[in-house]
Design a protein around this motif. Structure first.
Motif, PDB file in Angstrom:
ATOM      1  N   GLU A 131      44.046  47.332  29.113  1.00 32.56           N
ATOM      2  CA  GLU A 131      43.539  46.615  27.931  1.00 32.56           C
ATOM      3  C   GLU A 131      42.250  47.215  27.393  1.00 32.56           C
ATOM      4  O   GLU A 131      41.613  46.643  26.518  1.00 32.56           O
ATOM      5  N   ARG A 132      41.857  48.376  27.932  1.00 32.16           N
ATOM      6  CA  ARG A 132      40.666  49.098  27.452  1.00 32.16           C
ATOM      7  C   ARG A 132      39.447  48.174  27.401  1.00 32.16           C
ATOM      8  O   ARG A 132      38.729  48.106  26.407  1.00 32.16           O
ATOM      9  N   LEU A 133      39.199  47.480  28.490  1.00 36.88           N
ATOM     10  CA  LEU A 133      38.110  46.510  28.545  1.00 36.88           C
ATOM     11  C   LEU A 133      36.787  47.220  28.772  1.00 36.88           C
ATOM     12  O   LEU A 133      36.685  48.129  29.601  1.00 36.88           O
ATOM     13  N   ASN A 134      35.762  46.808  28.030  1.00 28.57           N
ATOM     14  CA  ASN A 134      34.464  47.485  28.111  1.00 28.57           C
ATOM     15  C   ASN A 134      33.336  46.563  28.557  1.00 28.57           C
ATOM     16  O   ASN A 134      32.157  46.902  28.421  1.00 28.57           O
ATOM     17  N   GLY A 135      33.678  45.401  29.120  1.00 30.13           N
ATOM     18  CA  GLY A 135      32.684  44.492  29.671  1.00 30.13           C
ATOM     19  C   GLY A 135      33.352  43.504  30.610  1.00 30.13           C
ATOM     20  O   GLY A 135      34.539  43.190  30.443  1.00 30.13           O
ATOM     21  N   VAL A 136      32.603  43.070  31.625  1.00 33.94           N
ATOM     22  CA  VAL A 136      33.122  42.122  32.617  1.00 33.94           C
ATOM     23  C   VAL A 136      32.147  40.950  32.699  1.00 33.94           C
ATOM     24  O   VAL A 136      30.927  41.148  32.714  1.00 33.94           O
ATOM     25  N   VAL A 137      32.687  39.734  32.764  1.00 32.20           N
ATOM     26  CA  VAL A 137      31.862  38.522  32.795  1.00 32.20           C
ATOM     27  C   VAL A 137      32.103  37.788  34.110  1.00 32.20           C
ATOM     28  O   VAL A 137      33.256  37.514  34.471  1.00 32.20           O
ATOM     29  N   VAL A 138      31.026  37.496  34.838  1.00 34.89           N
ATOM     30  CA  VAL A 138      31.123  36.638  36.018  1.00 34.89           C
ATOM     31  C   VAL A 138      30.204  35.435  35.802  1.00 34.89           C
ATOM     32  O   VAL A 138      29.184  35.529  35.114  1.00 34.89           O
ATOM     33  N   SER A 139      30.560  34.307  36.392  1.00 30.52           N
ATOM     34  CA  SER A 139      29.815  33.071  36.125  1.00 30.52           C
ATOM     35  C   SER A 139      29.059  32.549  37.330  1.00 30.52           C
ATOM     36  O   SER A 139      28.393  31.519  37.239  1.00 30.52           O
ATOM     37  N   SER A 140      29.139  33.251  38.471  1.00 29.69           N
ATOM     38  CA  SER A 140      28.460  32.752  39.673  1.00 29.69           C
ATOM     39  C   SER A 140      28.327  33.874  40.689  1.00 29.69           C
ATOM     40  O   SER A 140      28.989  34.923  40.584  1.00 29.69           O
ATOM     41  N   GLY A 141      27.504  33.630  41.704  1.00 36.39           N
ATOM     42  CA  GLY A 141      27.374  34.593  42.786  1.00 36.39           C
ATOM     43  C   GLY A 141      28.672  34.767  43.551  1.00 36.39           C
ATOM     44  O   GLY A 141      29.016  35.884  43.964  1.00 36.39           O
ATOM     45  N   GLN A 142      29.402  33.679  43.742  1.00 37.19           N
ATOM     46  CA  GLN A 142      30.667  33.793  44.470  1.00 37.19           C
ATOM     47  C   GLN A 142      31.696  34.566  43.651  1.00 37.19           C
ATOM     48  O   GLN A 142      32.478  35.346  44.195  1.00 37.19           O
ATOM     49  N   GLY A 143      31.687  34.364  42.324  1.00 41.21           N
ATOM     50  CA  GLY A 143      32.580  35.138  41.473  1.00 41.21           C
ATOM     51  C   GLY A 143      32.260  36.619  41.537  1.00 41.21           C
ATOM     52  O   GLY A 143      33.158  37.469  41.548  1.00 41.21           O
ATOM     53  N   LEU A 144      30.972  36.941  41.586  1.00 35.42           N
ATOM     54  CA  LEU A 144      30.558  38.343  41.733  1.00 35.42           C
ATOM     55  C   LEU A 144      31.056  38.924  43.045  1.00 35.42           C
ATOM     56  O   LEU A 144      31.581  40.045  43.086  1.00 35.42           O
ATOM     57  N   GLN A 145      30.912  38.177  44.131  1.00 35.09           N
ATOM     58  CA  GLN A 145      31.373  38.675  45.426  1.00 35.09           C
ATOM     59  C   GLN A 145      32.887  38.884  45.426  1.00 35.09           C
ATOM     60  O   GLN A 145      33.390  39.874  45.977  1.00 35.09           O
ATOM     61  N   SER A 146      33.617  37.986  44.784  1.00 35.70           N
ATOM     62  CA  SER A 146      35.072  38.145  44.693  1.00 35.70           C
ATOM     63  C   SER A 146      35.434  39.386  43.887  1.00 35.70           C
ATOM     64  O   SER A 146      36.364  40.123  44.240  1.00 35.70           O
ATOM     65  N   LEU A 147      34.696  39.629  42.805  1.00 35.26           N
ATOM     66  CA  LEU A 147      34.928  40.828  42.004  1.00 35.26           C
ATOM     67  C   LEU A 147      34.711  42.080  42.850  1.00 35.26           C
ATOM     68  O   LEU A 147      35.518  43.018  42.825  1.00 35.26           O
ATOM     69  N   HIS A 148      33.644  42.080  43.617  1.00 35.84           N
ATOM     70  CA  HIS A 148      33.354  43.205  44.517  1.00 35.84           C
ATOM     71  C   HIS A 148      34.482  43.396  45.524  1.00 35.84           C
ATOM     72  O   HIS A 148      34.920  44.525  45.792  1.00 35.84           O
ATOM     73  N   ASP A 149      34.986  42.288  46.053  1.00 35.80           N
ATOM     74  CA  ASP A 149      36.003  42.366  47.110  1.00 35.80           C
ATOM     75  C   ASP A 149      37.319  42.947  46.611  1.00 35.80           C
ATOM     76  O   ASP A 149      37.992  43.692  47.336  1.00 35.80           O
ATOM     77  N   ILE A 150      37.717  42.590  45.376  1.00 37.72           N
ATOM     78  CA  ILE A 150      39.020  43.076  44.900  1.00 37.72           C
ATOM     79  C   ILE A 150      38.915  44.449  44.226  1.00 37.72           C
ATOM     80  O   ILE A 150      39.938  45.092  43.998  1.00 37.72           O
ATOM     81  N   ALA A 151      37.689  44.888  43.928  1.00 34.99           N
ATOM     82  CA  ALA A 151      37.545  46.170  43.236  1.00 34.99           C
ATOM     83  C   ALA A 151      37.868  47.344  44.136  1.00 34.99           C
ATOM     84  O   ALA A 151      38.360  48.381  43.676  1.00 34.99           O
TER      85      ALA A 151
END
Length: 255
Positions: free
Chosen positions: A182-202
């Motif tokens: 989808e040619r995405l050029n930005g990522v939005v997280v709403s919490s520290g736990q969401g950030l950690q989940s993003l890190h984990d699946i990346a």
């Protein structure tokens, strides 16, 4: 601002609501929910805390799920809730849910974080009575800074945990595939736990090269510690805060 193409990572219903707002401003988005909300079974401790609701000098609600589940408990056990009590929320969206219910609510105007809530003058007034008690409605293990700080101020704090957060299961490569397809050029997280989940699946894709939009200085600091170079602190988790940050930051050049 219309050149932004964002990945949203909130729980599914919140992604849908935010996406609808963004499209009204000409912003494309795709959703990859990194948190799912699971209500906890009702326990005798929950009932006991709710039945003592009128004994608290203040009630702090840290999220929209906590507000919805807490209000459902109040409906069950309080035919006439104690509307004179002062309630507090970390953000405006949570505060609006409580206000619509008829409660007297205050929340920070400057940012959606624990530090701003703890600095509210209204909270100091509410806690000026002798031996004040505070009830915090939250998810499992959430917002320890509020509990710790209030106890250091001599306040008795009880926590009513109403839900747990978990990471949905995704196939390996899902994040990278969605960013590229989808040619995405930005990522939005709403919490520290969401950030950690993003890190984990990346996985090997971490750190992301796209700008990362976060809700608070605390989450911004976490992101930088995890190696993210381009972090934008929106100073709030609301759609309005995100839109303001998008206006203030240039759209990245296409690769």
């Amino acid at each position: 601002m219309t050149g932004w193409r964002l990945l949203l990572t909130r729980p599914a219903d919140e992604c849908a609501a935010l996406a609808a707002t963004l499209v009204g401003h000409g912003i494309h988005s795709a959703s990859l929910p990194l948190l799912q909300i699971e209500p906890l079974p009702e326990t005798p401790e929950q009932r006991s805390l709710i039945l003592e609701l009128d004994r608290y000098a203040a009630v702090v609600v840290v999220s929209k799920p906590a507000a919805r589940l807490g209000l459902a408990l109040i409906d069950r056990y309080w035919p006439q809730p104690p509307f004179d009590q002062h309630w507090f929320s970390v953000g405006a969206a949570t505060g609006a849910l409580l206000e619509d219910y008829g409660l007297r609510v205050s929340w920070p105007a400057s940012s959606d974080d624990s530090e701003a809530l703890l600095a509210l003058p209204e909270l100091a007034v509410a806690l000026s009575r002798p031996a004040p008690r505070v009830l915090i409605l939250r998810g499992e293990g959430g917002r320890e800074l509020i509990t710790q700080t209030l106890r250091e101020r001599g306040v008795q704090v009880d926590s009513l945990e109403l839900y747990r957060r978990s990471l949905p299961e995704y196939a390996p490569g899902t994040l990278a595939g969605q960013l590229e397809a989808e040619r995405l050029n930005g990522v939005v997280v709403s919490s520290g736990q969401g950030l950690q989940s993003l890190h984990d699946i990346a996985g090997a894709r971490w750190p992301l090269t796209q700008p990362l939009f976060v809700p608070s200085p605390r989450v911004a600091s976490m992101a930088r510690e995890l190696g993210v170079k381009d972090v934008v602190d929106c100073r709030g988790a609301s759609a309005a805060a995100l839109l303001a940050a998008l206006r203030d930051n240039p759209v990245p050049a296409a690769p």
